[in-house]
Design an enzyme around this catalytic site. Sequence first.
Site, PDB file in Angstrom:
ATOM      1  N   CYS A  41      32.151  34.876  45.772  1.00  0.00           N
ATOM      2  CA  CYS A  41      33.066  33.854  45.263  1.00  0.00           C
ATOM      3  C   CYS A  41      34.032  33.429  46.374  1.00  0.00           C
ATOM      4  O   CYS A  41      34.287  34.181  47.318  1.00  0.00           O
ATOM      5  CB  CYS A  41      33.840  34.431  44.080  1.00  0.00           C
ATOM      6  SG  CYS A  41      35.117  33.365  43.396  1.00  0.00           S
ATOM      7  N   THR A  43      37.085  33.383  46.030  1.00  0.00           N
ATOM      8  CA  THR A  43      38.148  34.382  45.975  1.00  0.00           C
ATOM      9  C   THR A  43      37.824  35.569  46.884  1.00  0.00           C
ATOM     10  O   THR A  43      38.714  36.140  47.517  1.00  0.00           O
ATOM     11  CB  THR A  43      38.352  34.864  44.530  1.00  0.00           C
ATOM     12  OG1 THR A  43      38.687  33.741  43.702  1.00  0.00           O
ATOM     13  CG2 THR A  43      39.466  35.881  44.445  1.00  0.00           C
ATOM     14  N   HIS A  46      38.858  34.676  50.275  1.00  0.00           N
ATOM     15  CA  HIS A  46      40.323  34.764  50.392  1.00  0.00           C
ATOM     16  C   HIS A  46      40.767  36.219  50.541  1.00  0.00           C
ATOM     17  O   HIS A  46      41.702  36.525  51.298  1.00  0.00           O
ATOM     18  CB  HIS A  46      41.000  34.131  49.172  1.00  0.00           C
ATOM     19  CG  HIS A  46      40.862  32.641  49.093  1.00  0.00           C
ATOM     20  ND1 HIS A  46      41.020  31.815  50.180  1.00  0.00           N
ATOM     21  CD2 HIS A  46      40.595  31.826  48.041  1.00  0.00           C
ATOM     22  CE1 HIS A  46      40.853  30.559  49.812  1.00  0.00           C
ATOM     23  NE2 HIS A  46      40.591  30.539  48.520  1.00  0.00           N
ATOM     24  N   GLU A  65      31.081  38.942  40.299  1.00  0.00           N
ATOM     25  CA  GLU A  65      30.081  38.119  39.625  1.00  0.00           C
ATOM     26  C   GLU A  65      28.721  38.816  39.784  1.00  0.00           C
ATOM     27  O   GLU A  65      28.147  38.797  40.865  1.00  0.00           O
ATOM     28  CB  GLU A  65      29.994  36.726  40.262  1.00  0.00           C
ATOM     29  CG  GLU A  65      31.306  35.995  40.405  1.00  0.00           C
ATOM     30  CD  GLU A  65      31.162  34.722  41.237  1.00  0.00           C
ATOM     31  OE1 GLU A  65      32.160  33.985  41.341  1.00  0.00           O
ATOM     32  OE2 GLU A  65      30.068  34.455  41.772  1.00  0.00           O
ATOM     33  N   CYS A 100      48.355  39.964  25.516  1.00  0.00           N
ATOM     34  CA  CYS A 100      47.052  40.311  24.952  1.00  0.00           C
ATOM     35  C   CYS A 100      47.010  40.045  23.454  1.00  0.00           C
ATOM     36  O   CYS A 100      46.040  39.474  22.936  1.00  0.00           O
ATOM     37  CB  CYS A 100      46.721  41.774  25.241  1.00  0.00           C
ATOM     38  SG  CYS A 100      46.280  42.100  26.968  1.00  0.00           S
ATOM     39  N   ARG A 206      26.755  19.091  52.048  1.00  0.00           N
ATOM     40  CA  ARG A 206      26.920  19.475  50.641  1.00  0.00           C
ATOM     41  C   ARG A 206      26.666  18.291  49.717  1.00  0.00           C
ATOM     42  O   ARG A 206      26.064  18.441  48.647  1.00  0.00           O
ATOM     43  CB  ARG A 206      28.320  20.045  50.416  1.00  0.00           C
ATOM     44  CG  ARG A 206      28.488  21.464  50.940  1.00  0.00           C
ATOM     45  CD  ARG A 206      29.819  22.060  50.541  1.00  0.00           C
ATOM     46  NE  ARG A 206      29.881  23.487  50.818  1.00  0.00           N
ATOM     47  CZ  ARG A 206      30.913  24.264  50.538  1.00  0.00           C
ATOM     48  NH1 ARG A 206      31.992  23.750  49.961  1.00  0.00           N
ATOM     49  NH2 ARG A 206      30.882  25.548  50.811  1.00  0.00           N
TER      50      ARG A 206
END
Length: 348
Positions: A41, A43, A46, A65, A100, A206
Amino acid sequence: MVRIKKVVLEVTVWKKYHSVNIIQEIEKIFKIVKVSYAGVCGTDLHIIEGHFPCYANGPITLGHEFSGIVTEVGIDVGNFKIGDRVSVDPNIGCEKCDFCHDGNPHFCKQGGINTTIGIYKDGGWAEYVVCPESQVHKLKDSITLEQAALCEPLSCLSHGLDLVSPIKIGKKILITGAGIIGNLWACALHLQGHRRVTVSEPNQARLNNLKKLNLGFDLITPDQLKKNQSDNPEYLFDFAIDCSGYPPAIEHAISLLNKGGKLVIFGVAPPNKKISISPYEIFDKELKIIGVKVNPYSYVNSIGMVEAMGDRYLNFDNLGIGLYPLKDYQKAIEALKKGSIAKAIFKL
């Protein structure tokens, strides 16, 4: 077989402070998943670059993932058996706090992203992962393990759709960024019947790859986007979905919003970056800015999305996904950084 108590970080922590009986009760609800496919990902990039927080008290195996096959279950696991094909939701709340109880586990200060598998617990860039039963989802026979590796990003996308809906057919939509998230947004919108969609991406490779999906959308560079805006003051959009996390692209998207427009902040920008926006423009146009953070209670929706999208939309080659063995992780990360692929997925 690797034993649960030697793998799970949170059980290791519990061992320091709780009795053997309590530890044994905890271990009953876990299962071991043999990983089949694990995604890389944005992330993760990062985190590797030090721009996103993760577990800081020792080594951590990334990968939030992933899909795989159950190889061992705790004695109190009742909904799964060895051999089940599954995908794993990496996020869960503490199930005790006000967030939650109010249906917002992604805001939970104890759980939420602070306990994510693959960020704060060992994740899917490994042969085996230990997961709580509540975070594992059984796959339908029509879904391949390869496709299921996209459940996590699609669950976040599903949350975004919930927040921004309704998007009426015929509205003009701008997507900024043609990485995997931008491509999945384009596919999801096309599946829903949207056709007035423009995708802006500076990397021509892309854009060319996105043509393989045959969506019929307008695929242009940011420079062309600016030219269109300059040539026609009415070149505006009802929705802008930023999948780039690039502040200048977000600022430009805001200037392209029509009155009553909505901006969806989906891409993750570095925490220290800023954008500039006129409060008067928000007032005058009645703009809405919508942030999308992970996937509260939307993972089950992603499995339905995968089933509906099928190979028509989730063909890896058409999406620009590169498959790599885990030993080639450096090649995968470099290809992602160069933009020669939209996403890397490890095949174990």
